[in-house]
Design a protein around this motif. Structure first.
Motif, PDB file in Angstrom:
ATOM      1  N   VAL A  23       0.625  33.572  13.150  1.00 18.87           N
ATOM      2  CA  VAL A  23       0.003  35.170  13.609  1.00 18.87           C
ATOM      3  C   VAL A  23      -1.193  35.002  14.436  1.00 18.87           C
ATOM      4  N   ALA A  24      -1.209  35.598  15.448  1.00 20.26           N
ATOM      5  CA  ALA A  24      -2.512  35.654  16.398  1.00 20.26           C
ATOM      6  C   ALA A  24      -3.332  36.871  15.979  1.00 20.26           C
ATOM      7  N   PRO A  25      -4.723  37.017  15.519  1.00 17.67           N
ATOM      8  CA  PRO A  25      -5.267  37.973  15.195  1.00 17.67           C
ATOM      9  C   PRO A  25      -5.592  38.961  16.531  1.00 17.67           C
ATOM     10  N   VAL A  28      -2.614  42.331  19.525  1.00 17.75           N
ATOM     11  CA  VAL A  28      -2.515  43.850  20.053  1.00 17.75           C
ATOM     12  C   VAL A  28      -3.845  43.919  20.823  1.00 17.75           C
ATOM     13  N   PRO A  29      -3.669  45.133  21.610  1.00 11.54           N
ATOM     14  CA  PRO A  29      -5.158  45.468  22.325  1.00 11.54           C
ATOM     15  C   PRO A  29      -6.420  45.320  21.635  1.00 11.54           C
ATOM     16  N   SER A  30      -7.464  45.085  21.848  1.00 15.58           N
ATOM     17  CA  SER A  30      -8.693  45.272  21.136  1.00 15.58           C
ATOM     18  C   SER A  30      -8.958  46.549  20.970  1.00 15.58           C
ATOM     19  N   PHE A 335     -21.962  36.163  22.251  1.00 12.68           N
ATOM     20  CA  PHE A 335     -20.484  35.580  22.240  1.00 12.68           C
ATOM     21  C   PHE A 335     -19.806  36.209  21.182  1.00 12.68           C
ATOM     22  N   GLY A 336     -20.434  37.002  20.256  1.00 15.35           N
ATOM     23  CA  GLY A 336     -19.793  37.627  18.834  1.00 15.35           C
ATOM     24  C   GLY A 336     -19.245  38.944  19.505  1.00 15.35           C
ATOM     25  N   PRO A 342     -12.365  36.639  19.127  1.00 13.22           N
ATOM     26  CA  PRO A 342     -11.689  37.464  17.924  1.00 13.22           C
ATOM     27  C   PRO A 342     -12.693  37.989  17.347  1.00 13.22           C
ATOM     28  N   LEU A 343     -14.087  37.366  17.225  1.00 11.99           N
ATOM     29  CA  LEU A 343     -14.972  37.897  16.208  1.00 11.99           C
ATOM     30  C   LEU A 343     -15.052  39.427  16.111  1.00 11.99           C
ATOM     31  N   HIS A 344     -15.148  39.959  17.028  1.00 12.25           N
ATOM     32  CA  HIS A 344     -15.520  41.649  16.936  1.00 12.25           C
ATOM     33  C   HIS A 344     -14.222  42.190  16.278  1.00 12.25           C
TER      34      HIS A 344
END
Length: 377
Positions: A23-25, A28-30, A335-336, A342-344
């Motif tokens: 599963v990729a976090p 779906v769109p951000s 970068f976060g 994906p961190l955000h």
């Protein structure tokens, strides 16, 4: 006392890791770049894989095709799901089934549990009340009309309501007690209005206008709502723990590679101390989670009712996951906040979990009330 997990509980966690491995976090769109919901519905393919791995009926008895496990095993699986931001109604569906099994009538159990344990139909729970701050059990009223019940009121922030076939709704009666009603999507009376979570997922405001529910779909047993709410809150703590652990791991990997002044920033004392504090948060979240899950699973007595352990766990989960993601954002620098990283997304999910079923302050108040009414020896 034996604090180790059973073989069955560990096997459930291992099976979950296998299912969630692909599963990729960021599938779906951000949510930061989307004005509406990030997707129309939940991840049906993942839902099918969970059903194939027998993870949707973990808490169901074997007679219904389940594994006969407990809240601890469910929290193990939820912890793994949060590491990858799995977009499925696993907590709500599992908690609803467990409540129906424990408190529902024989006819309802025989008709619903086995197919729901295979993932069809899909169940969710309306547990946030009218505003998200008032008691959910008081947001909807239920009155008798012949052999049926009639429901009126509004529940907000109902997860996965547009996709679920049935919504388990707490409702207050004129006898000052709470019943649980199974409201079917598409029946006369209920209306859904779209809402968007901080995570970008579509929620629903459930409006009930003289919704008629047959007595066979209403649970009147005392304590059913309180037990369901405790299981939901504890499951939310498991989600917060899994998310926080993944975020701290991401932060450690980044800090070990990012260099300033010729050295990885992980070697700087200021960075190491902040990461260590967040590790302590996670261990406190974990300890209080398993205490609450054990009280629910075992029914063991304690100095306070199980609601006290749940309140402690949810307070730590809400405050802890907030601190973990805030520190991660700080240590990642700009970068976060990069929407290609994906961190955000984890930060957005953490804010949702922090407030889900009530903020830390609400559970601190609950704990205070329990301490005031139960003398501790």
């Amino acid at each position: 006392m034996d604090f180790t997990f059973s073989e069955e509980q560990l096997a459930a966690a291992e099976a979950a890791r296998g299912v969630f491995a692909g599963v990729a976090p960021d599938a779906v769109p951000s949510p930061a770049l989307t004005t509406g919901a990030v997707a129309e519905g939940f991840d049906r393919d993942l839902w099918s894989r969970l059903a194939g791995a027998d993870l949707l009926g973990l808490l169901l008895d074997e007679r219904y095709g389940g594994a006969g496990l407990d809240a601890i095993a469910l929290c193990q699986v939820l912890r793994e799901s949060a590491r990858v931001l799995a977009r499925v109604p696993l907590l709500e569906h599992s908690a609803a089934l467990a409540t129906l099994q424990t408190y529902g009538g024989a006819e309802l159990r025989e008709r619903l549990l086995a197919p729901a344990g295979r993932g069809e139909p899909v169940l969710t729970v309306a547990a946030h009340g009218r505003t998200g701050h008032d008691p959910a059990g008081l947001a909807v009223t239920a009155r008798r009309d012949g052999t049926d019940w009639v429901l009126d009121g509004t529940q907000t922030a109902v997860p996965w309501a547009f996709d679920a076939d049935l919504v388990l709704v707490p409702a207050h009666t004129d006898a000052d007690r709470t019943v649980l009603a199974l409201v079917a999507r598409g029946q006369d009376g209920p209306e859904l209005a779209g809402q968007i979570s901080t995570s970008g997922e579509r929620l629903a405001e459930l409006r009930l206008r003289s919704a008629r529910i047959g007595a066979d779909r209403v649970i009147e047993a005392a304590g059913a709502w309180e037990w369901l709410h405790a299981l939901l809150a504890t499951g939310t703590c498991a989600l917060a723990l899994g998310l926080g652990e993944q975020v701290l791991r991401m932060t450690g990997d980044y800090a070990g590679k990012r260099e300033q002044f010729g050295h990885p920033i992980a070697t700087f004392q200021a960075v190491a101390v902040q990461a260590a504090d967040r590790y302590i948060d996670l261990r406190a979240m974990e300890a209080t989670l398993w205490q609450a899950a054990w009280r629910i699973a075992s029914g063991a007595p304690g100095a306070l009712p199980a609601a006290g352990d749940v309140a402690v766990a949810k307070t730590w989960a809400a405050e802890g996951v907030r601190r973990v993601v805030q520190t991660a954002q700080h240590l990642h620098g700009g970068f976060g906040a990069d929407t290609d990283y994906p961190l955000h997304r984890y930060h957005a999910w953490a804010k949702h979990l922090e407030l889900s079923l009530g903020p830390a302050a609400a559970y601190e108040e609950t704990l205070g009330d329990l301490l005031a009414t139960h003398a501790l020896s």
